[in-house]
Structure formats: C-alpha cells, structure tokens
Write a protein that holds these residues in place. Structure first.
Motif, mmCIF file in Angstrom:
data_model
loop_
_atom_site.group_PDB
_atom_site.id
_atom_site.type_symbol
_atom_site.label_atom_id
_atom_site.label_comp_id
_atom_site.label_asym_id
_atom_site.label_seq_id
_atom_site.Cartn_x
_atom_site.Cartn_y
_atom_site.Cartn_z
ATOM 1 N N SER A 105 -3.897 6.398 -3.518
ATOM 2 C CA SER A 105 -3.721 5.506 -2.369
ATOM 3 C C SER A 105 -4.506 6.018 -1.158
ATOM 4 C CB SER A 105 -2.231 5.398 -2.013
ATOM 5 O OG SER A 105 -1.515 4.779 -3.076
ATOM 6 N N LEU A 106 -4.531 7.337 -0.983
ATOM 7 C CA LEU A 106 -5.349 7.918 0.084
ATOM 8 C C LEU A 106 -6.823 7.597 -0.140
ATOM 9 C CD1 LEU A 106 -3.709 11.442 0.517
ATOM 10 C CD2 LEU A 106 -4.080 9.804 2.369
ATOM 11 N N ALA A 109 -7.591 4.029 0.596
ATOM 12 C CA ALA A 109 -7.525 3.686 2.017
ATOM 13 C C ALA A 109 -8.884 3.847 2.703
ATOM 14 C CB ALA A 109 -6.484 4.569 2.717
ATOM 15 N N LEU A 336 -2.016 4.039 5.047
ATOM 16 C CA LEU A 336 -2.818 5.257 5.122
ATOM 17 C C LEU A 336 -4.214 5.042 5.685
ATOM 18 C CD1 LEU A 336 -1.829 6.695 1.623
ATOM 19 C CD2 LEU A 336 -1.052 7.544 3.833
ATOM 20 N N SER A 337 -4.633 3.788 5.864
ATOM 21 C CA SER A 337 -6.014 3.503 6.253
ATOM 22 C C SER A 337 -6.324 3.867 7.702
ATOM 23 C CB SER A 337 -6.328 2.017 6.036
ATOM 24 O OG SER A 337 -5.515 1.201 6.858
ATOM 25 N N MET A 339 -5.860 6.815 9.038
ATOM 26 C CA MET A 339 -6.232 8.214 9.171
ATOM 27 C C MET A 339 -7.755 8.321 9.235
ATOM 28 S SD MET A 339 -3.629 9.743 6.286
ATOM 29 C CE MET A 339 -4.282 11.397 6.411
ATOM 30 N N ILE A 344 -8.453 12.185 5.347
ATOM 31 C CA ILE A 344 -8.133 11.585 4.059
ATOM 32 C C ILE A 344 -8.805 12.362 2.936
ATOM 33 C CG2 ILE A 344 -8.512 9.545 2.616
ATOM 34 C CD1 ILE A 344 -8.053 7.802 5.031
#
Length: 484
Positions: A105-106, A109, A336-337, A339, A344
């Motif tokens: 997911s990171l 993102a 998370l987008s 960051m 990331i």
C-alpha cells in the motif's frame, strides 16, 4: 467459524503467459522511471550501471527463482502467505501478510502522486488531494472490472512505456562516450539513497505469487512468466541508463533526480521526445498502480481463503475480483499518499525486507522439512545450494535495513507490533464467532495407501490441501477453457 466456502465464482478468463509477464514487469519495474536518483546518489554512472548488472543476479534472480518454485508448488492467491504458513505456521504467515500488504500500500501510494508529477501539473494542495483521490478511484474501478482487463492493459502500457526509450537509444548512440560510464564522484555518494533506490527498483518479484490462483495452468505458466519478466526488467533499466549517461556529460550527475529522463529526452531528441517520455512515464505509473493493487487485493482474498482474516475478503464481484480487498487497498493508498516520496521509499523497503527475510527462510525450511513436496518447477540445486543462493539477497536486505534512519526503524517496529496485536485480535474474533471466517478443508486422513507422513510434512500438506481443495488441476482447467 464455518467450513463452507462461499458460492463458486462465475467462470472468468485466466491469465496467460504474456499478460502475466506484463503484470510481473509492473510489479517490479514499469520501466526506467525512478532509476534516475541512483545516478545522483551513486555520484555518477558507474555505481548504478554496476548495480543494474550485478544486483539482478545477486538479488532479483534468487527472488524470482524462489517465486517460480513455490508459486508452482502453491498455485493459489495466498502466495507467499501460504509458503510461510507451511513452513512456520499461521502466526508468522499472518504477520508477513500484514507487513507485506502495508508495504504494498505504501508502494502504491507513490503512483498517483508520480503520475501528476510527470505531467508537471502544478495544483494547489486541495486540488492535488482531490486529483489523487480521483485517480485512485478510477484505477481501482478498472481493477474491479477484471484481472484479465488489467493484464491486457498492462501489455499495452508496457509497449507504450518502453517505446520512447527505443527512440532515445537510437538518437543517443552517436553521442555516447563510453568513458562517461566510468564516472564516479566519491564525495557525492549517498549510500542510503543509492541502496534504497536500487532495492526499490529491483524488488517485489514475489508479489505476483498472489495472482497464481488466477493463472491458466499456473504450474507451467508461472515459471515461464517469471523468467521472461527478469529479462524484460533488466533490459528496461540498463539500455536507457547506458544511453542517457553515455550521451550526457558526467557533470550532469547531480541533476539526475526523479523525472530526469524527460530532460534527457529534451537534450537528446528535442521537445517531442520529452513529451513522449513524460506521457510514457505517466501511463507507466497507471500500470504500476494496477499491478500492485491486483497483488495486494488478491493477497487479502488468499488470506481469507486460509481463514486468517474474515471471509468477507474472499467475496468476489461478478467480474471475479475481490471487491473488499480492492476497497481496503484503495483506502490504504489514499491515506498513505500524503507522505513524501523518500519517506515512503525507505519505510516500504524496510517493511518489504522484513517480509522477504522470512520468505527466504521459509523456502529453505520447506526444502529441509518436506523435500518431497510436489514442485512442478524446482530450482536445480540441492538444499545446501538453496541456502547458499539466499545469502546474497539476505546480505543486501540487511544492508538496506542497517542504513535506515532511526525514524524508519521506529515506524516499522510500530507496524510489526500492530500486526501482532491484530493477529491476536482476529484470533479472538474467530474463537468468539464475532464474524464469519472460512476454514480450509483438511486433507483425507486415510493413510492406508502408504506410510504416514511426518508431522512436518502434514503441516505442509494441510496448507496445500486446504488451499487447493476447490482448484481444478491444470489439465481440468485447460479442458474447461477449451470447452468454453
């Protein structure tokens, strides 16, 4: 908890070799976009060129070989979660699944943000946030519509994403000075940035294993696709890197940051090539997003089929896609987008490294505890050779983790603790029947056909039998597809 699986999903197209190669290519690479920072962090062209020559052998190939062997032995959507469960039990498998899903997911993102960056859209923060959400929603919807559509779109995007670099290489050839490939400014080297860039650009080979349950004849198709993708990834990195660094003066090394290939195109071919590369980069980020989301959402489906997370994650849409897995992954991407890129990158590399250490250990342990496990593709080395093969990637992972900042270590420790707490929370919910869970069907206990297996072998076969109980054999699947 119930032992009854949900109603069978409607017949759906399965992935063949070429679409699977494209998906693995996007799981790992997506083209040379993103390798530019390795030139800056490496103080010139030499270190990144050496890195993309040596690290595919020391890192990518061992991970690809492990993926080919174990994905053929466990051709299900549980992927690496099933491998770890067979080797070390459900608790370790859950934790690996959780940390790898967070890492994925990171990683995902990054792509809506990079899409906007490559198009050079200067949007104010509120509009930019809305654009990220809109992109995530649109790409998630394509994922929802069917994995075969994602695979076909990945094929088209692969061709388009790499096409400008064919033109770049041809135009750069007369300007290349091989001496520029050996440039290195030791004072400008940033080891943390270099290793994080190299590691990020060459990892995630095992992510495609979570799509094995959607592949036509996975025991034959998966090894072919993995090895095809290795060649494609290495070529997609090295050829543009050699062309760009060989054609531009060595003094430009400090300018090589994310997105610099569009500037390389401008200086070598002109504005038309720059626009072409920018468009290819933007579309490549769409392919990266689609491949990552497919792997992440089908991983959740596979974990649900193993009874590790609630059965709702095993539900499929009419298109055969894991609806709740896609929604959960999309929500993680949006959260998370916001960051920064470097944050990331370092966080996801550390998390991914933790998971891969366990995956390599599971590979070796399965060779030891169950050497007779059916492996349609088997790496042609013995147990000792398998262990030795894992040493270089383990050393690389350890190096990347040792270079991490204190903040990264603290954040990753918090994620691991959260995973442990979540595991026991899920187990508590399962015992008290708060939500519905699937229970993998155990294998027949009749041992009249031969001697009883050891308890270690039973552990492995329990996992395989439960996961493969409802899966048709390769021959049956092939017959079904020909009759359809």
């Amino acid at each position: 908890m119930t032992g009854s699986p949900p109603a069978p999903a409607p017949a759906r197209p399965r992935l063949t070799v070429l679409p699977l190669i494209a998906l693995i290519f996007y799981d790992v690479s997506g083209g040379p976009f993103g390798i530019e920072d390795s030139v800056r962090a490496g103080g010139g062209a030499l270190l990144p060129i050496l890195g993309f020559l040596l690290l595919p052998i020391l890192w990518s190939l061992p991970e690809a070989l492990v993926t080919a062997e174990l994905a053929s032995a466990f051709p299900t959507n549980a992927g690496y979660v099933a491998w770890v469960s067979a080797a070390f039990g459900p608790a370790a498998a859950f934790l690996v699944g959780f940390t790898k899903w967070i890492s994925g997911s990171l990683d995902n993102a990054l792509y809506p943000v990079l899409f906007l960056d490559y198009l050079h859209l200067s949007l104010p923060p509120p509009s930019r946030s809305l654009a990220v959400v809109a992109l995530t929603a649109g790409l998630s919807y394509l994922n929802y519509r069917g994995l075969h559509l994602v695979g076909l779109s990945a094929l088209v995007l692969t061709a388009f994403s790499l096409s400008p670099f064919v033109a770049l290489t041809v135009l750069a050839a007369p300007q290349i000075r091989p001496s520029r490939w050996f440039a290195m400014d030791a004072a400008a080297i940033d080891l943390r940035g270099y290793f994080n860039s190299m590691f990020w650009n060459l990892n995630y080979w095992d992510k495609a294993s979570t799509l094995a349950g959607e592949v036509d004849e996975p025991r034959k198709t998966f090894p072919k696709a993995v090895f095809g993708a290795v060649g494609l990834v290495v070529g997609a990195y090295l050829v543009p890197l050699l062309a760009g660094t060989g054609a531009l003066p060595s003094e430009t090394a400090a300018e090589w940051t994310d997105g610099f290939f569009s500037e390389v195109g401008l200086r070598i071919g002109g504005p038309w090539l720059r626009v072409w590369i920018q468009a290819a980069a933007a579309m490549s980020n769409m392919g990266l997003f689609e491949a990552e989301m497919s792997s992440d959402s089908f991983q959740l489906l596979g974990m649900a089929e193993m009874g590790m997370i609630p059965a709702i994650f095993a539900r499929r849409s009419n298109h055969g896609t894991p609806t709740f897995g896609i929604l959960c992954s999309a929500a993680g991407v949006v959260v998370l987008s916001f960051m920064s890129f470097q944050e990331i990158l370092e966080f996801l590399n550390f998390l991914y490294g933790l998971g891969m250490l366990v995956v390599f250990a599971a590979f070796v342990k399965l060779r030891v505890k169950n050497p007779d496990l059916t492996r349609p593709y088997r790496i042609p080395v013995g147990t000792l050779g398998a262990a030795v093969m894992c040493v270089p990637p383990v050393v690389l992972i350890t190096t990347v983790m040792c270079l991490a900042s204190a903040r990264t270590i603290v954040v990753n420790a918090a994620v691991v603790v959260a995973g442990v707490v979540l595991y026991y929370g899920v187990e508590h919910a399962k015992r008290h029947a708060w939500v519905e869970f699937m229970a993998p069907v155990p294998p027949p206990s009749d041992s009249s056909d031969g001697p009883a297996m050891s308890s270690d072998a039973d552990d492995v076969e329990d996992v395989r039998a439960g996961l493969l109980a409802d899966e048709p054999s390769d021959e049956e699947a092939s017959a079904m597809s020909h009759s359809a």
